[in-house]
Enzyme design. Structure first.
Site, mmCIF file in Angstrom:
data_model
loop_
_atom_site.group_PDB
_atom_site.id
_atom_site.type_symbol
_atom_site.label_atom_id
_atom_site.label_comp_id
_atom_site.label_asym_id
_atom_site.label_seq_id
_atom_site.Cartn_x
_atom_site.Cartn_y
_atom_site.Cartn_z
ATOM 1 N N GLN A 71 33.583 -7.138 60.056
ATOM 2 C CA GLN A 71 34.975 -6.797 59.931
ATOM 3 C C GLN A 71 35.720 -7.829 60.096
ATOM 4 O O GLN A 71 36.092 -8.624 61.021
ATOM 5 C CB GLN A 71 35.333 -5.779 61.169
ATOM 6 C CG GLN A 71 36.840 -5.411 60.942
ATOM 7 C CD GLN A 71 37.336 -4.444 62.035
ATOM 8 O OE1 GLN A 71 36.331 -3.905 62.891
ATOM 9 N NE2 GLN A 71 38.454 -4.172 61.880
ATOM 10 N N PHE A 72 36.196 -8.365 58.890
ATOM 11 C CA PHE A 72 36.792 -9.568 58.696
ATOM 12 C C PHE A 72 38.304 -9.567 59.178
ATOM 13 O O PHE A 72 38.750 -10.780 59.475
ATOM 14 C CB PHE A 72 36.983 -10.096 57.234
ATOM 15 C CG PHE A 72 37.920 -9.251 56.464
ATOM 16 C CD1 PHE A 72 39.180 -9.557 56.131
ATOM 17 C CD2 PHE A 72 37.386 -7.997 55.682
ATOM 18 C CE1 PHE A 72 40.105 -9.173 55.356
ATOM 19 C CE2 PHE A 72 38.361 -7.235 55.043
ATOM 20 C CZ PHE A 72 39.635 -7.719 54.919
ATOM 21 N N THR A 73 38.605 -8.463 59.580
ATOM 22 C CA THR A 73 40.015 -8.378 59.959
ATOM 23 C C THR A 73 40.271 -9.041 61.436
ATOM 24 O O THR A 73 41.150 -9.070 62.017
ATOM 25 C CB THR A 73 40.638 -6.908 59.937
ATOM 26 O OG1 THR A 73 39.707 -6.182 60.765
ATOM 27 C CG2 THR A 73 40.848 -6.380 58.825
#
Length: 147
Positions: A78-80
């Site tokens: 999850q790059f967020t």
């Protein structure tokens, strides 16, 4: 490296209509990387997560690790988690590692977790996923590398 760790009962991840990862109890890990991360960071965070004493003992105190309770991990890239919301109304993701680097680190992270004997289920890197979980407690921590 930054991981949002949630203690959970049943949890699963789907892509489209297909369940691609499912655990009965343990941790959901939302995993993100930044450009400076390397294998040392991955090793440190994996060790920290499997040994964190965040599960209840017989007295109801958070005193047992994932290893001690026989828990599993549902690991989701999850790059967020590196989204910067300080300016404007749209998050900036400039601190997130490029996908080609992050995917290698994500696979390494999951391999390190498995090396402890932990069952690790995963999402699909870069896919649009739906994650369902029962947050137990609720208990949620952010685990980061030493730097």
């Amino acid at each position: 490296m930054r991981v949002v760790v949630q203690r959970t009962g049943p949890a699963q991840v789907t892509v489209g209509e297909e369940v691609i990862g499912k655990i009965s109890h343990g941790l959901v890990c939302l995993v993100g990387f930044t450009d400076g991360d390397g294998e040392e960071d991955v090793s440190y965070v994996a060790d920290k997560i499997v040994n964190l004493r965040i599960f209840s003992d017989d007295a109801g105190k958070m005193n047992r690790s994932l290893l001690e309770v026989g828990g599993e991990i549902l690991s989701i890239s999850q790059f967020t988690v590196y989204g910067d919301c300080r300016k404007g109304r749209r998050p900036s993701f400039t601190k997130a590692a490029r996908p080609e680097k992050a995917e290698v680190l994500y696979d390494t992270f999951n391999d390190k977790l498995r090396a402890y004997g932990v069952t690790v289920e995963t999402g699909r890197f870069g896919a649009d996923m739906k994650v369902s979980l029962v947050n137990d407690g609720p208990v949620t921590f952010i685990v980061e590398n030493k730097t």
